[in-house]
Design an enzyme around this catalytic site. Structure first.
Site, PDB file in Angstrom:
ATOM      1  N   ALA A   1     -12.782  -4.657 -19.938  1.00 45.50           N
ATOM      2  CA  ALA A   1     -12.975  -5.789 -19.029  1.00 45.50           C
ATOM      3  C   ALA A   1     -14.384  -6.361 -19.141  1.00 45.50           C
ATOM      4  O   ALA A   1     -14.558  -7.574 -19.312  1.00 45.50           O
ATOM      5  CB  ALA A   1     -12.687  -5.357 -17.597  1.00 45.50           C
TER       6      ALA A   1
ATOM      7  N   ILE B   1      -7.495  -1.261 -14.595  1.00 47.14           N
ATOM      8  CA  ILE B   1      -8.073  -2.061 -15.663  1.00 47.14           C
ATOM      9  C   ILE B   1      -9.118  -1.216 -16.379  1.00 47.14           C
ATOM     10  O   ILE B   1      -9.967  -0.601 -15.733  1.00 47.14           O
ATOM     11  CB  ILE B   1      -8.768  -3.324 -15.090  1.00 47.14           C
ATOM     12  CG1 ILE B   1      -7.794  -4.181 -14.310  1.00 47.14           C
ATOM     13  CG2 ILE B   1      -9.470  -4.108 -16.174  1.00 47.14           C
ATOM     14  CD1 ILE B   1      -6.780  -4.903 -15.134  1.00 47.14           C
ATOM     15  N   CYS B   2      -9.057  -1.183 -17.699  1.00 44.70           N
ATOM     16  CA  CYS B   2     -10.074  -0.464 -18.463  1.00 44.70           C
ATOM     17  C   CYS B   2     -11.420  -1.164 -18.261  1.00 44.70           C
ATOM     18  O   CYS B   2     -11.584  -2.328 -18.616  1.00 44.70           O
ATOM     19  CB  CYS B   2      -9.709  -0.435 -19.943  1.00 44.70           C
ATOM     20  SG  CYS B   2     -10.968   0.378 -20.945  1.00 44.70           S
ATOM     21  N   VAL B   3     -12.349  -0.446 -17.664  1.00 43.96           N
ATOM     22  CA  VAL B   3     -13.640  -1.047 -17.307  1.00 43.96           C
ATOM     23  C   VAL B   3     -14.396  -1.518 -18.545  1.00 43.96           C
ATOM     24  O   VAL B   3     -14.977  -2.602 -18.545  1.00 43.96           O
ATOM     25  CB  VAL B   3     -14.490  -0.093 -16.435  1.00 43.96           C
ATOM     26  CG1 VAL B   3     -14.847   1.181 -17.166  1.00 43.96           C
ATOM     27  CG2 VAL B   3     -15.723  -0.787 -15.906  1.00 43.96           C
TER      28      VAL B   3
END
Length: 125
Positions: free
Chosen positions: A82, A77-79
């Protein structure tokens, strides 16, 4: 062949994430390898463990988790995307409130770049 999947659609509301999940299952059935699945933009909602579909609806978050565990596939997941959209892990939680499912991994765009370089095919949904 080695594949990387990039998903940009939310867990519900569009067909992107469901199509990606179905495609992943078809790839594995055909004996291909999925190196990683990268959730970007609105797709970060796929890691929200508080998603609660109705009993007669498909629980896509649960399906991603099952797929990850069974096939040993990283769910990245792209931090930045997110956190910007309120998908928060324990480390970033305020007052102990978080909704990030631990089967997913926070990562940066570097993980996506690595997939682009090491996989035979990158498919975006």
């Amino acid at each position: 062949m080695r594949y990387a999947l990039v998903i940009t659609g939310p867990v519900y509301g569009t067909q992107n994430a469901t199509s990606a999940w179905m495609f992943a299952k078809a790839l594995l059935k055909a004996d291909h390898i999925i190196d990683s699945i990268f959730f970007y933009q609105e797709a970060v909602s796929n890691a929200n463990m508080l998603t609660s579909p109705a009993n007669d609806e498909h629980n896509l978050v649960e399906e991603w988790i099952k797929l990850s565990i069974k096939e040993n596939i990283n769910l990245n997941i792209c931090v930045s995307a997110a956190l910007r959209r309120g998908v928060i892990d324990q480390e970033h939680a305020r007052e102990g409130i978080y909704n990030f499912h631990p089967q997913f991994n926070f990562s940066g765009l570097g993980a996506l770049a690595t997939s682009l370089l090491t996989c035979d095919r990158v498919i975006q949904f």
